[in-house]
Write a protein that holds these residues in place. Structure first.
Motif, PDB file in Angstrom:
ATOM      1  N   SER A 221       0.821  -1.215   0.000  1.00 18.49           N
ATOM      2  CA  SER A 221       0.000   0.000   0.000  1.00 18.49           C
ATOM      3  C   SER A 221       0.851   1.260   0.000  1.00 18.49           C
ATOM      4  CB  SER A 221      -0.941   0.004   1.206  1.00 18.49           C
ATOM      5  OG  SER A 221      -0.195  -0.050   2.407  1.00 18.49           O
ATOM      6  N   SER A 225      -0.242   1.231  -5.956  1.00 19.65           N
ATOM      7  CA  SER A 225      -1.703   1.235  -5.891  1.00 19.65           C
ATOM      8  C   SER A 225      -2.274   0.036  -6.637  1.00 19.65           C
ATOM      9  CB  SER A 225      -2.260   2.529  -6.491  1.00 19.65           C
ATOM     10  OG  SER A 225      -1.839   2.670  -7.839  1.00 19.65           O
ATOM     11  N   PHE A 226      -3.467  -0.366  -6.231  1.00 18.36           N
ATOM     12  CA  PHE A 226      -4.143  -1.502  -6.846  1.00 18.36           C
ATOM     13  C   PHE A 226      -5.195  -1.005  -7.828  1.00 18.36           C
ATOM     14  CE2 PHE A 226      -2.592  -3.098  -2.787  1.00 18.36           C
ATOM     15  CZ  PHE A 226      -2.021  -4.305  -3.153  1.00 18.36           C
ATOM     16  N   ILE A 314      -6.557  -8.914  -9.844  1.00 16.46           N
ATOM     17  CA  ILE A 314      -6.250  -7.617  -9.233  1.00 16.46           C
ATOM     18  C   ILE A 314      -4.895  -7.151  -9.737  1.00 16.46           C
ATOM     19  CG2 ILE A 314      -5.760  -6.415  -7.053  1.00 16.46           C
ATOM     20  CD1 ILE A 314      -7.589  -8.454  -5.667  1.00 16.46           C
ATOM     21  N   TYR A 316      -1.579  -4.425  -9.712  1.00 15.98           N
ATOM     22  CA  TYR A 316      -0.809  -3.600  -8.768  1.00 15.98           C
ATOM     23  C   TYR A 316       0.280  -2.885  -9.544  1.00 15.98           C
ATOM     24  CZ  TYR A 316       2.327  -2.307  -4.934  1.00 15.98           C
ATOM     25  OH  TYR A 316       3.138  -1.614  -4.061  1.00 15.98           O
ATOM     26  N   SER A 355      -8.506  -9.326  -1.111  1.00 19.78           N
ATOM     27  CA  SER A 355      -8.978  -7.985  -1.428  1.00 19.78           C
ATOM     28  C   SER A 355      -7.784  -7.056  -1.561  1.00 19.78           C
ATOM     29  CB  SER A 355      -9.912  -7.474  -0.327  1.00 19.78           C
ATOM     30  OG  SER A 355      -9.177  -7.231   0.867  1.00 19.78           O
ATOM     31  N   LYS A 356      -8.005  -5.927  -2.195  1.00 20.16           N
ATOM     32  CA  LYS A 356      -6.936  -4.942  -2.345  1.00 20.16           C
ATOM     33  C   LYS A 356      -6.466  -4.441  -0.979  1.00 20.16           C
ATOM     34  CE  LYS A 356      -9.143  -3.478  -6.635  1.00 20.16           C
ATOM     35  NZ  LYS A 356      -9.905  -2.399  -7.310  1.00 20.16           N
ATOM     36  N   GLY A 360      -2.726  -4.947   0.479  1.00 20.62           N
ATOM     37  CA  GLY A 360      -1.933  -3.751   0.770  1.00 20.62           C
ATOM     38  C   GLY A 360      -1.036  -3.898   1.975  1.00 20.62           C
TER      39      GLY A 360
END
Length: 419
Positions: A221, A225-226, A314, A316, A355-356, A360
């Motif tokens: 994080s 960023s995702f 996802i 990144y 999940s993002k 993170g």
């Protein structure tokens, strides 16, 4: 071949007789037995679809069973009988045969025929693989989308019928070829697995950084960023259009993104998605097990055209592209230490998701770029060793099978005796 020639000369001095399958066997067409009837216990059963994918030339055990009351309504195969398929999607596959060599009768269902005979069962099963049979079944096959060779048509096939002593000698030789092929495949697979394990070992060794080394670590994080993947409202949204996307399977199976694939989806004009860029890291968003969730793949070359994520992944992106060498990152995020962190972010019961926000919190080490380049080079060399064998294995097996098929056809080819 001299042993075969000697046996033919002594036991069939007038030559080998050819007869139709209908003359030497009784053909019983199966019926019924959908997959829903198959159970784990009861009367042994061979489903026609399993003959294509799960059985070889012969078998002494069945993969499935049916209830006794169901078996009573089905075609029975006694020990020594042949079960042959009648339908397929193509001519090459239709009429695959398996000899039943178990101790008790079993049953089969629709799209299959039981061949009851007094020949050597393995000899017949091998002959159904021969070039001579392939040519005949092509002439007898009917249909376009579904190819069928009926029991009535099969009865017309002409088969060389040498004395049983000759049949058994042919079987002995072909069994040896089959065993040698199986041993070669097992040896090559074992060597490939050893190389893969060697790569995994050195990857984990090289990518483990004790705190005493002073290698800085940053959270995902803080370092980037995702972003999400494309979403569609219907199946058509993922089959039409001109925006290329990276599939879930492509990410799961490869440490580097394969941008040579031709998967396309329609992108709605209102969608705002990030196109992939060099250095982007992609994670699979879900899986059936926590150990397999969040598998990573890295974009190691700039896309030639806009390429996007699918909705099950996802993305990144680092704020500083120079922080990680993409060639280093592709190994790093598959290493044991990173995989343990990523797996712990998964939640779920029957299906696990990341999940993002949870991703993170994952931290990754940042050695110097020179160290990253050195490590990536070493691991690429190990990976190349495994991949070279992986690529060569199918070619070696194909060459061995071609050799086997040549000798099999030679052993099963006879001059027909003139009437």
């Amino acid at each position: 071949m001299s042993r075969i020639d000697d046996l033919v000369a002594s036991s069939a001095p007038q030559g080998i007789e050819f007869r139709t399958l209908g003359d030497i066997a009784e053909l019983v067409r199966g019926n019924g037995m959908p997959k829903a009837d198959l159970t784990n216990e009861g009367v042994g059963a061979i489903h026609y679809g399993q003959i294509y994918t799960r059985y070889g030339v012969w078998t002494t055990s069945t993969l499935s069973h049916v209830a006794p009351e169901t078996a009573a309504k089905l075609a029975k195969a006694n020990p020594g009988d042949i079960i042959i398929t009648n339908t397929s999607e193509n001519v090459e596959d239709v009429c695959k045969a398996v000899a039943w060599l178990g101790e008790l009768p079993i049953v089969t269902g629709g799209h299959a025929t039981v061949i009851r005979h007094d020949q050597d069962p393995k000899y017949l099963a091998y002959w159904f693989q021969s070039d001579s049979f392939r040519k005949q079944k092509k002439a007898l096959a009917t249909g376009t989308k579904v190819i069928d060779v009926s029991a009535r048509q099969l009865a017309k096939v002409r088969i060389p019928v040498p004395p049983l002593a000759v049949q058994r000698e042919i079987v002995r030789i072909l069994d040896q070829f089959t065993q040698l092929e199986a041993e070669l495949e097992a040896e090559l697979e074992a060597e490939l697995e050893a190389r893969r394990q060697q790569y995994v070992f050195y990857r984990n060794q090289l990518l483990t950084f004790p705190e005493t080394r002073g290698i800085p670590r940053v959270s995902m994080s803080d370092a980037g960023s995702f972003f999400g993947g494309l979403s569609g409202k219907s199946k058509a949204d993922f089959t039409d259009g001109n925006a290329r996307f990276v599939s879930y399977v492509n990410v799961f199976n490869n440490i580097a993104v394969d941008l040579t694939r031709d998967d396309f989806v329609r992108v709605d004009s209102g969608e705002r998605q990030r196109a992939l860029a060099l250095g982007d890291i992609i994670f699979t968003g879900s899986s059936e097990t926590p150990d397999a969730v969040g598998m990573s793949s890295v974009v190691t070359q700039a896309p030639a055209e806009p390429t996007y994520l699918n909705s099950f992944s996802i993305g990144y992106r680092l704020d500083d592209p120079d922080l990680l060498d993409p060639e280093f990152a592709k190994h790093l995020f598959r290493a044991a230490g990173m995989r343990q962190q990523i797996s712990r972010t998964a939640s779920g019961v029957t299906r696990f998701n990341v999940s993002k926000a949870r991703l993170g919190k994952v931290e990754f080490p940042v050695p110097t770029r020179d160290e990253q380049t050195r490590i990536a080079g070493v691991l690429d060399d190990f990976d190349a060793l495994a991949n070279s064998l992986s690529a060569g294995l199918p070619a070696e097996l194909a060459a061995r099978r071609k050799q086997y098929e040549h000798y099999r056809d030679k052993l099963l080819t006879f001059e027909e005796t003139e009437a």
